[in-house]
Design a protein around this motif. Structure first.
Motif, PDB file in Angstrom:
ATOM      1  N   GLN A  64      10.777  81.239  10.987  1.00  0.00           N
ATOM      2  CA  GLN A  64      10.675  80.846   9.591  1.00  0.00           C
ATOM      3  C   GLN A  64      11.569  79.623   9.430  1.00  0.00           C
ATOM      4  O   GLN A  64      12.794  79.722   9.583  1.00  0.00           O
ATOM      5  CB  GLN A  64      11.114  81.963   8.651  1.00  0.00           C
ATOM      6  N   ARG A  65      10.951  78.529   9.158  1.00  0.00           N
ATOM      7  CA  ARG A  65      11.674  77.258   9.085  1.00  0.00           C
ATOM      8  C   ARG A  65      12.867  77.356   8.130  1.00  0.00           C
ATOM      9  O   ARG A  65      12.730  77.789   6.992  1.00  0.00           O
ATOM     10  CB  ARG A  65      10.724  76.156   8.650  1.00  0.00           C
ATOM     11  N   GLY A  66      14.013  76.984   8.646  1.00  0.00           N
ATOM     12  CA  GLY A  66      15.225  76.982   7.843  1.00  0.00           C
ATOM     13  C   GLY A  66      15.870  78.345   7.661  1.00  0.00           C
ATOM     14  O   GLY A  66      16.939  78.455   7.074  1.00  0.00           O
ATOM     15  N   VAL A  67      15.224  79.398   8.155  1.00  0.00           N
ATOM     16  CA  VAL A  67      15.759  80.755   7.986  1.00  0.00           C
ATOM     17  C   VAL A  67      16.162  81.350   9.328  1.00  0.00           C
ATOM     18  O   VAL A  67      17.220  81.955   9.458  1.00  0.00           O
ATOM     19  CB  VAL A  67      14.729  81.671   7.268  1.00  0.00           C
ATOM     20  N   GLY A  68      15.298  81.225  10.337  1.00  0.00           N
ATOM     21  CA  GLY A  68      15.616  81.749  11.658  1.00  0.00           C
ATOM     22  C   GLY A  68      14.424  82.347  12.366  1.00  0.00           C
ATOM     23  O   GLY A  68      13.276  82.168  11.964  1.00  0.00           O
ATOM     24  N   MET A  69      14.731  83.079  13.427  1.00  0.00           N
ATOM     25  CA  MET A  69      13.720  83.746  14.256  1.00  0.00           C
ATOM     26  C   MET A  69      13.707  85.225  13.930  1.00  0.00           C
ATOM     27  O   MET A  69      14.747  85.844  13.732  1.00  0.00           O
ATOM     28  CB  MET A  69      14.061  83.594  15.739  1.00  0.00           C
ATOM     29  N   PHE A  70      12.481  85.789  13.943  1.00  0.00           N
ATOM     30  CA  PHE A  70      12.297  87.192  13.592  1.00  0.00           C
ATOM     31  C   PHE A  70      11.346  87.853  14.575  1.00  0.00           C
ATOM     32  O   PHE A  70      10.496  87.193  15.171  1.00  0.00           O
ATOM     33  CB  PHE A  70      11.742  87.312  12.172  1.00  0.00           C
ATOM     34  N   VAL A  71      11.472  89.168  14.689  1.00  0.00           N
ATOM     35  CA  VAL A  71      10.587  89.957  15.546  1.00  0.00           C
ATOM     36  C   VAL A  71       9.245  90.115  14.835  1.00  0.00           C
ATOM     37  O   VAL A  71       9.194  90.511  13.657  1.00  0.00           O
ATOM     38  CB  VAL A  71      11.206  91.341  15.843  1.00  0.00           C
ATOM     39  N   ALA A  72       8.178  89.812  15.530  1.00  0.00           N
ATOM     40  CA  ALA A  72       6.829  89.959  14.963  1.00  0.00           C
ATOM     41  C   ALA A  72       6.541  91.430  14.683  1.00  0.00           C
ATOM     42  O   ALA A  72       7.037  92.322  15.392  1.00  0.00           O
ATOM     43  CB  ALA A  72       5.793  89.388  15.932  1.00  0.00           C
ATOM     44  N   ASP A  73       5.750  91.674  13.656  1.00  0.00           N
ATOM     45  CA  ASP A  73       5.437  93.050  13.262  1.00  0.00           C
ATOM     46  C   ASP A  73       4.779  93.848  14.379  1.00  0.00           C
ATOM     47  O   ASP A  73       5.007  95.039  14.512  1.00  0.00           O
ATOM     48  CB  ASP A  73       4.540  93.062  12.018  1.00  0.00           C
ATOM     49  N   ASP A  74       3.965  93.182  15.191  1.00  0.00           N
ATOM     50  CA  ASP A  74       3.250  93.881  16.262  1.00  0.00           C
ATOM     51  C   ASP A  74       3.854  93.622  17.643  1.00  0.00           C
ATOM     52  O   ASP A  74       3.215  93.858  18.661  1.00  0.00           O
ATOM     53  CB  ASP A  74       1.769  93.493  16.250  1.00  0.00           C
TER      54      ASP A  74
END
Length: 121
Positions: A64-74
């Motif tokens: 997410q631009r400007g927010v960070g990296m996240f684990v995908a739901d799947d």
């Protein structure tokens, strides 16, 4: 943490995958930034970036631009499917070939596996 046999970026990606599979990182959960990762493990940020880019390409993480990296739901389902596919290719395909060469019918292997499963219960 890192061994000499595997590239560090690969080890980072594998570690993140393991954390997803064991529940330490949950779907939608935020992952350390590449700079945080680099500082924590005292590695080059480009190395961490390469691991994260690979995980994004595989659909395991999203940015997410400007927010960070996240684990995908799947992510967990993707990783489990990938593990199954590699298991069949690396373990079962050679087993089936060797059984055929030895004249062992596949039904005998299936019976054996079912008996092992029954013995564990």
């Amino acid at each position: 943490m890192f061994d000499d046999g595997t590239p560090i970026y690969r080890q980072i990606a594998d570690q993140i995958k393991a954390e997803i599979m064991n529940g330490s990182l949950e779907p939608g959960g935020k992952v350390m930034s590449t700079n945080q990762y680099a500082a924590f493990y005292q590695i080059n940020p480009a190395t961490a970036q390469k691991a994260f880019r690979e995980l994004v390409d595989e659909g395991v993480l999203y940015k997410q631009r400007g927010v960070g990296m996240f684990v995908a739901d799947d992510a967990r389902e993707r990783l489990a499917a990938d593990f199954r596919e590699r298991f069949f290719e690396r373990v079962l395909a050679p087993l089936v070939q060797e059984a055929r060469q030895a004249g062992i019918p596949l039904t005998a292997i299936i019976d054996y596996l079912q008996n092992q499963e029954g013995a564990r219960k």
